[in-house]
Design a protein around this motif. Sequence first.
Motif, PDB file in Angstrom:
ATOM      1  N   PHE A  14       0.849  -1.187   0.000  1.00 22.14           N
ATOM      2  CA  PHE A  14       0.000   0.000   0.000  1.00 22.14           C
ATOM      3  C   PHE A  14       0.881   1.231   0.000  1.00 22.14           C
ATOM      4  O   PHE A  14       2.074   1.167   0.270  1.00 22.14           O
ATOM      5  N   TYR A  72      -4.377  -2.178   7.449  1.00 17.46           N
ATOM      6  CA  TYR A  72      -3.119  -2.172   6.716  1.00 17.46           C
ATOM      7  C   TYR A  72      -1.994  -2.376   7.717  1.00 17.46           C
ATOM      8  O   TYR A  72      -1.964  -1.736   8.764  1.00 17.46           O
ATOM      9  N   THR A 112      -3.412   4.974  -1.121  1.00 17.86           N
ATOM     10  CA  THR A 112      -4.289   4.038  -0.413  1.00 17.86           C
ATOM     11  C   THR A 112      -4.873   4.703   0.831  1.00 17.86           C
ATOM     12  O   THR A 112      -6.047   4.516   1.146  1.00 17.86           O
ATOM     13  N   TYR A 137      -4.432  -8.397   7.275  1.00 24.03           N
ATOM     14  CA  TYR A 137      -4.075  -7.174   6.560  1.00 24.03           C
ATOM     15  C   TYR A 137      -4.534  -7.188   5.109  1.00 24.03           C
ATOM     16  O   TYR A 137      -4.286  -8.132   4.368  1.00 24.03           O
TER      17      TYR A 137
END
Length: 180
Positions: free
Chosen positions: A57, A98, A61, A120
């Motif tokens: 990411f 995340y 994001t 995640y």
Amino acid sequence: MARISPLMIAPPLIFGAFAVLAGIGMFRDDPDALPSAREGQPAPPVVLTEFPGKKMFDDETLRDGQVKLVNYWASWCAPCRAEHPNLEALSGEGIPVYGINYKDQLGNADAFLAELGDPYKAIGRDEQGRMALDWGLYGVPETYVIDGQGTIILRFAGPITQRVIESTIRPALEKAAGSN
């Protein structure tokens, strides 16, 4: 008349001062809360290395219009292991989580996720801890609630427990959703 020595007065005065300070500390809103200069500000840049086999990411994001959690963790961190089922539960509810693997060996981190599961949506590695400095990390685990514009709504230092989810994380998620 007996003379009172300053050495006889000092201990009770010092004890009294400590008692007053302890009393003040007990009545703060949250004595365990660590201050965060980042709350209410845009999340610092995402500068991570790849976690092989996992989706990465980036800054975009964090600003994709969706409320999310960013979680710093490491395989050598016992509280990270304790909070992991709660991250899995939040992820299972559809809350994007995340992960940032902090100062860890890749093989150990991969084994941690293989054993406990991978909550995640995407993950990266902060091998040297440089990104963590920009984010104001105190230590792992640490979790951030980010609104859809990439603003940090909450920084929570320590393991996420069921009580923390209900008293701290969910209200911050609601606040983040309201700011979108």
